[in-house]
Design an enzyme around this catalytic site. Structure first.
Site, short mmCIF file in Angstrom:
data_model
loop_
_atom_site.label_atom_id
_atom_site.label_comp_id
_atom_site.label_asym_id
_atom_site.label_seq_id
_atom_site.Cartn_x
_atom_site.Cartn_y
_atom_site.Cartn_z
N HIS A 104 -15.03 -13.96 0.00
CA HIS A 104 -14.97 -12.52 -0.23
C HIS A 104 -16.11 -12.02 -1.10
CE1 HIS A 104 -10.99 -12.90 1.44
NE2 HIS A 104 -10.79 -11.61 1.34
N1 LIG Z 1 -1.30 -12.75 7.57
C1 LIG Z 1 -0.99 -11.46 7.79
N2 LIG Z 1 -0.29 -11.09 8.88
C2 LIG Z 1 0.00 -9.80 9.11
N3 LIG Z 1 -0.36 -8.80 8.28
C3 LIG Z 1 -1.05 -9.11 7.19
C4 LIG Z 1 -1.41 -10.44 6.87
N4 LIG Z 1 -2.11 -10.43 5.71
C5 LIG Z 1 -2.20 -9.15 5.33
N5 LIG Z 1 -1.56 -8.34 6.20
C6 LIG Z 1 -1.44 -6.88 6.17
O1 LIG Z 1 -2.65 -6.36 5.65
C7 LIG Z 1 -2.38 -5.48 4.58
C8 LIG Z 1 -3.46 -5.54 3.55
O2 LIG Z 1 -4.66 -5.04 4.10
P1 LIG Z 1 -5.98 -4.86 3.22
O3 LIG Z 1 -5.62 -4.42 1.86
O4 LIG Z 1 -6.90 -3.99 4.00
O5 LIG Z 1 -6.57 -6.34 3.19
P2 LIG Z 1 -6.83 -7.34 1.94
O6 LIG Z 1 -5.50 -7.91 1.57
O7 LIG Z 1 -7.75 -8.38 2.50
O8 LIG Z 1 -7.43 -6.53 0.83
C9 LIG Z 1 -1.03 -5.94 4.05
O9 LIG Z 1 -0.35 -4.86 3.44
C10 LIG Z 1 -0.30 -6.46 5.28
O10 LIG Z 1 0.40 -5.45 5.96
#
Ligand SMILES: Nc1ncnc2c1ncn2[C@@H]1O[C@H](COP(=O)(O)OP(=O)(O)O)[C@@H](O)[C@H]1O
Ligand SMILES: Nc1ncnc2c1ncn2[C@@H]1O[C@H](COP(=O)(O)OP(=O)(O)O)[C@@H](O)[C@H]1O
Ligand SMILES: [Mg+2]
Ligand SMILES: [Mg+2]
Ligand SMILES: [Mg+2]
Ligand SMILES: [Mg+2]
Lengths: 123, 194, 123, 194
Positions: A10
């Protein structure tokens, strides 16, 4: 058949720093990196991963990543490249260091994978 | 009348507007159980999608493909490959079906495969799992969307960043579920698509 | 009693990058770093570790490191500081990320240590 | 005549000279089974030690303490805290004993505690374990030093960077064992210290 390494994080600095650490013990191994989003913010980028795959001089690539969301972009990129990619759910730095050391020593993939087993994590 | 390039664009522009309006709210949800960027990620992604669609794609398949690739390249967080995969699967499916229910079902299968989450893991999968059957049976309502989103509040996260919090992830709505709620709301509001 | 984090790596960039990654999910946690030797070459420095301990605003520090030789300097520094240091043999990035998330959420040390267990490695 | 500040300094300067002369060789040994810096690490450290000792410490204890702290601050690799701990333990022991055998035994205990290595793990512990008893019984010879160093060649590394190589670490002398060999050689060559 040569083995290379792609590092996905990241944070851009983490992979440039890690690449330096591995370079010390694996001078002849092709190590390419993808850190941060396309805008160099915190996150990962499938485009950067694809580029790291294509810049890698090896035929087969062992890929390592820091956190779960990097894995999804890695898998997307894996589906879009013609190179053979092996993706490991292991401790990022420790796993990549182990692989780099063993590739440099000419160890074969199956044996490397055996050594990576104890470093496996739910990620 | 069903899916057309025009109403897909309308759907996306409406989704984008909702994201824009709620980006701080979505990021605040993510601050509670994640890294606080979900609204900004989605805003960056959907702004790029609207921009991309301002040149009208030739086919529905092209439209979905462009949406997918744009999200994958611009979102940056986990939601990028997840929504990206959803739209990629819709693009694929759209070559053999023009039923929005079928397309969304394919999208859900893709999201589950990409992220490895199952219903109950407190991810966007929960909202999609609740609402895709409602679309299929033509029973999607604003209330059902709201309650599907709200239902993620009491779950313990098993996937994504929130899963590091274990039990402490309880009591907060999942940000990706909230943004998915907006996607279904935008769909519901798009004249003639359902 | 507040909990902080100290990150020790052979490469300065790895800990500055990691600190950024953790800062995103742990805005209120004191995170200090020690990367590289005193000459900023690849390696670790007991002096830098001691300084990272003393700069840390917390009373108790959870310490994470990349490779084995860092651990020895960490232990030396632990013997020389008056702060309470907890040293973990776990996956470096994944362990530090887990701890940062949980400290930010106000979780207690024993529970944090329980969550770190599955990330343990022979290092 | 036993330990004096003067012969400790002589010992260290001789050790430093051997390191300087062999730094490329030590680093080459480390290239085979590590990261290729052991000679450069030790050279940086011992150059600083000689420099430090150019102002004569008041007591043997002070001398060992300064050697320890200098190595800890300048070496950078695993050998820094290991040799540093060895000399720290010698400093501690020197307040109650002036027998070099006792001091080296304390040093070895410190090295084992610091790194967690046991004899047979292909580390400097092997050379120290073989040679400390020889010092104690006044039977240290150049041949015994050489064979203790050489004996690490056929071992499989269990500690340090070489351990990542597993079986592949066989067939190479351990670099830290080689530098420890120089330490014992320098000791042997220092008039009146044994
Ligand atoms: N392995 C996964 N399977 C399905 N949805 C996921 C998974 N990991 C994260 N998410 C979804 O992604 C969202 C977070 O997105 P975002 O904040 O854009 O990404 P990051 O966690 O990389 O910062 C979570 O609230 C969840 O709904
Ligand atoms: N855990 C340990 N216990 C004892 N000796 C060790 C240990 N780890 C490494 N060593 C010694 O240190 C030597 C390597 O030193 P050096 O190259 O300076 O450090 P680094 O491996 O950090 O680059 C090895 O050859 C070995 O003799
Ligand atoms: Mg987020
Ligand atoms: Mg993020
Ligand atoms: Mg070395
Ligand atoms: Mg080194």
């Amino acid at each position: 058949m040569s083995l290379g390494i792609t590092l996905v994080s990241h944070v851009p600095e983490i992979v440039t720093g890690l690449s330096e650490l591995l370079g010390q013990v694996a001078k002849d191994v092709s190590i390419t990196t993808a850190g941060g989003t396309n805008a160099d913010d915190l996150g990962t980028s499938m485009d950067k991963i694809l580029q790291a795959f294509s810049e890698n001089k090896a035929d087969e690539i062992l890929a390592f990543y820091d956190l779960g969301s990097a894995k999804m972009n890695l898998e997307l990129a894996t589906e879009m490249t013609s190179k053979k990619i092996h993706l490991y759910d292991v401790a990022f730095i420790e796993g990549a260091y182990t692989a780099a050391t063993l590739i440099e020593a000419g160890v074969e993939l199956t044996e490397i994978e055996g050594q990576l087993k104890p470093l496996a994590l739910k990620k | 009348m069903g899916l057309t390039v025009k109403n897909v664009i309308e759907w996306m522009n409406n989704f984008s507007a909702k994201i824009e309006q709620n980006k701080q709210f979505l990021s605040d949800l993510d601050t509670a159980i994640g890294d606080g960027d979900h609204g900004f990620n989605m805003s960056r992604g959907m702004t790029a999608v609207s921009q991309k669609l301002s040149t009208e794609p030739k086919t529905i398949t092209d439209a979905f493909k462009q949406i997918a690739m744009t999200l994958i390249s611009t979102v940056g967080g986990a939601s990028g490959p997840l929504y990206g995969t959803a739209f990629l699967e819709m693009a694929k499916k759209s070559s053999t079906s023009s039923d929005i229910g079928d397309l969304l079902a394919a999208a859900l299968t893709g999201i589950k495969k990409r992220g490895g989450a199952e219903p109950g893991d407190k991810t966007m999968v929960d909202v999609w799992t609740a609402l895709v059957p409602e679309v299929k049976t033509n029973k999607l309502t604003q209330e059902k969307i709201a309650s599907a989103v709200e239902a993620t509040k009491d779950l313990v996260a098993k996937k994504g960043r929130a899963s590091y919090l274990g039990e402490r992830s309880k009591g907060h709505v999942d940000p990706g579920s909230q943004s998915s709620g907006y996607l279904f709301e935008a769909l519901l509001e798009t004249e003639g698509i359902l």
